[in-house]
Design a protein around this motif. Sequence first.
Motif, short mmCIF file in Angstrom:
data_model
loop_
_atom_site.label_atom_id
_atom_site.label_comp_id
_atom_site.label_asym_id
_atom_site.label_seq_id
_atom_site.Cartn_x
_atom_site.Cartn_y
_atom_site.Cartn_z
N HIS A 125 8.57 4.50 -15.96
CA HIS A 125 8.20 3.35 -16.79
C HIS A 125 7.25 2.43 -16.02
CE1 HIS A 125 8.57 -0.61 -18.72
NE2 HIS A 125 8.77 0.08 -19.84
N ASP A 126 7.52 2.21 -14.77
CA ASP A 126 6.72 1.30 -13.96
C ASP A 126 5.29 1.82 -13.77
OD1 ASP A 126 5.98 -0.81 -12.33
OD2 ASP A 126 7.08 -0.10 -10.58
N VAL A 127 5.16 3.10 -13.40
CA VAL A 127 3.80 3.60 -13.10
C VAL A 127 2.95 3.72 -14.36
CG1 VAL A 127 4.57 4.81 -11.02
CG2 VAL A 127 4.45 6.07 -13.18
N TYR A 128 3.59 3.74 -15.54
CA TYR A 128 2.82 3.75 -16.77
C TYR A 128 2.71 2.37 -17.40
CZ TYR A 128 2.57 8.82 -16.67
OH TYR A 128 2.28 10.12 -16.32
N HIS A 129 3.20 1.35 -16.69
CA HIS A 129 3.08 -0.03 -17.16
C HIS A 129 2.51 -0.92 -16.06
CE1 HIS A 129 5.61 1.69 -20.32
NE2 HIS A 129 5.24 0.67 -21.07
N ARG A 130 3.32 -1.70 -15.39
CA ARG A 130 2.79 -2.70 -14.45
C ARG A 130 2.46 -2.11 -13.08
NH1 ARG A 130 6.74 -7.70 -14.46
NH2 ARG A 130 4.96 -8.65 -13.37
N GLY A 131 3.09 -1.02 -12.71
CA GLY A 131 2.79 -0.40 -11.42
C GLY A 131 3.20 -1.24 -10.23
N LEU A 132 4.31 -1.96 -10.34
CA LEU A 132 4.73 -2.86 -9.27
C LEU A 132 5.04 -2.11 -7.98
CD1 LEU A 132 7.04 -5.30 -11.28
CD2 LEU A 132 4.65 -5.60 -10.62
N ILE A 133 5.64 -0.95 -8.10
CA ILE A 133 6.01 -0.20 -6.89
C ILE A 133 4.78 0.26 -6.13
CG2 ILE A 133 6.13 2.13 -7.94
CD1 ILE A 133 8.74 2.52 -6.30
N VAL A 138 5.15 0.63 -1.81
CA VAL A 138 6.32 1.48 -1.55
C VAL A 138 5.95 2.95 -1.73
CG1 VAL A 138 8.69 2.02 -2.26
CG2 VAL A 138 7.89 -0.36 -2.25
N VAL A 139 5.14 3.23 -2.74
CA VAL A 139 4.60 4.57 -2.98
C VAL A 139 3.08 4.45 -3.02
CG1 VAL A 139 4.47 6.50 -4.61
CG2 VAL A 139 6.63 5.28 -4.30
N PRO A 140 2.33 5.33 -2.35
CA PRO A 140 0.86 5.22 -2.33
C PRO A 140 0.27 5.35 -3.74
CG PRO A 140 1.62 6.75 -0.63
CD PRO A 140 2.81 6.44 -1.50
N ALA A 141 -0.56 4.39 -4.12
CA ALA A 141 -1.15 4.40 -5.46
C ALA A 141 -2.04 5.62 -5.67
CB ALA A 141 -1.96 3.11 -5.68
N ARG A 354 16.01 2.69 -3.64
CA ARG A 354 16.25 1.36 -3.04
C ARG A 354 15.45 0.28 -3.76
NH1 ARG A 354 15.18 4.57 1.75
NH2 ARG A 354 17.16 5.31 2.64
N TYR A 355 14.24 0.61 -4.16
CA TYR A 355 13.35 -0.39 -4.77
C TYR A 355 13.88 -0.84 -6.12
CZ TYR A 355 8.99 -2.48 -6.49
OH TYR A 355 8.06 -3.35 -6.99
N TYR A 356 14.27 0.08 -6.98
CA TYR A 356 14.68 -0.28 -8.33
C TYR A 356 16.15 -0.64 -8.45
CZ TYR A 356 10.15 1.55 -9.77
OH TYR A 356 8.80 1.76 -9.91
N LEU A 357 17.00 -0.02 -7.67
CA LEU A 357 18.44 -0.20 -7.83
C LEU A 357 19.07 -1.02 -6.72
CD1 LEU A 357 19.43 3.43 -8.96
CD2 LEU A 357 18.71 1.48 -10.37
N ASP A 358 18.33 -1.26 -5.65
CA ASP A 358 18.87 -1.98 -4.49
C ASP A 358 20.14 -1.31 -3.99
OD1 ASP A 358 18.85 -3.92 -2.50
OD2 ASP A 358 20.03 -5.34 -3.69
#
Length: 499
Positions: A125-133, A138-141, A354-358
């Motif tokens: 969901h993130d990489v197809y929307h805001r791309g916060l990670i 945290v992950v190479p764009a 770790r990033y999404y769920l802590d």
Amino acid sequence: MSAQPAGPPPASPERRRHRAVFRRYDFEDIFHDEMFERDGTPRAYCRDVFDTLQKTPPDELQRIQERVTRSFLHEGITFTVYGDEEAIERAFPIDCIPRIVLGSDWDRVVRGLEQRIQALNLFLHDVYHRGLILRDGVVPADMIYGSRHYRNEMRGLEVPHGAYVSVCGSDLVRTHDGFAVLEDNLRVPSGVSYMLACRDALKRSMPRLYRRSRVRDVEDYSQRLLATLASLASPHLSDPNIVLLTPGVYNSAYYEHAFLARQMGIELVEGRDLLVHNRRVYMRTTAGLRAVDVIYRRIDDDFMDPLAFRPDSVLGVPGLFHAYRAGRVVIANAPGTGVADDKGVYAYVPRIIRYYLDEEPLLQNVPTTLCREPEGLAYTLANLDKLVVKLVGESGGYGMLVGPHATREERAEFAEVLKENPLDYISQPTLALSRAPCLVGSRIEPRHVDLRPFILTSDHTEIVPGGLCRVALRKGSLVVNSSQGGGSKDAWIVDPNGS
């Protein structure tokens, strides 16, 4: 975690007693054995199966093996090996001795897989929307946006329940350190029909042992899958029309497509059976056109819609993706999920959790080196004789080098390919995959195994207690893929105390 075998330890009295029946059963301490403790004593939850095997004459074991093999042949259970010039259809090999997994061990696996699929769906969901990670580094764009599985067409699109991946098959391996995830299969994971067929064959061939062993059921998987697909449809639809989209009879998994459609009571369709009109998908029937609400697709993104993806595809449905973006049909799994099962992204899954769920990952990854990084490439080239090197976007055991089993010439040739395309490769240590007893002729011998559980996700996640247990039938081989000479066996999740 090297697979270079250590010399066998001195045989204990327990081991010497086993050798009368398990005449060629080598106890190598480097490998976790699914049936035996390190001293050769049968694990407590395997004792009944072990005793039964010991008491069964070799000719009777062979008859049992013939029965389960015959059941596969009668069902037409095959797979296709693709060579350079031809596709060869073969009967799928099955071993009659079940792999036993203790229920409490399985329950820990389930918690880890639930955590993993939740994080991967959030990642998609993130990489197809805001791309916060990606913005947070945290992950190479460039790994994501440069992936051949990333679909710009999916940007900004919401999917039901956030379940980009509704059907997942994660491959697990076990060593002395416990279970670890070898890879995630998030696009069109296959093999569940073999899991169900193995269970049916073993249940009928060893009925008393099966009942005594308190094995957890997997037989309702098809109905669970159907319920998952139905839950993805619009809430106002009380009886959504669900179809399974197959590439056709020449696909290596066509047996499974037909099997699952029959089990779920839904239509098996090819691209030519569907059409799009006014952004609605319809199925051609003898009674006319019928609207389709949910498509369980077993066809790769590239071939789904020639108007959106590969224009030369004759397997897909023109206009399908346009109808999907308009919210007039649901496709499971969603297009673009392959970006998250890229073997390069796999290395980042612990960080994604770790990033999404802590949370800390409950299931570990296999240590992975990225050849896209200069130090990773240098390390891999210097240790090709010890490593397994894989193409990041490939599956089925293709495009892979198993260093310890390759010749010097093969390693040298692969090194040149690796230097030319380092972005496309990762490397991993040669794992000491666990071994399980298999019937080899008239003897029982250990063979390496892995396990692919199947995870269903919509508004909730559930995992049937079992999976496709793949086995490397060639002695010493670590490659379990059917396309590379592997087979299957039934995986019994047991609760010996009735828990």
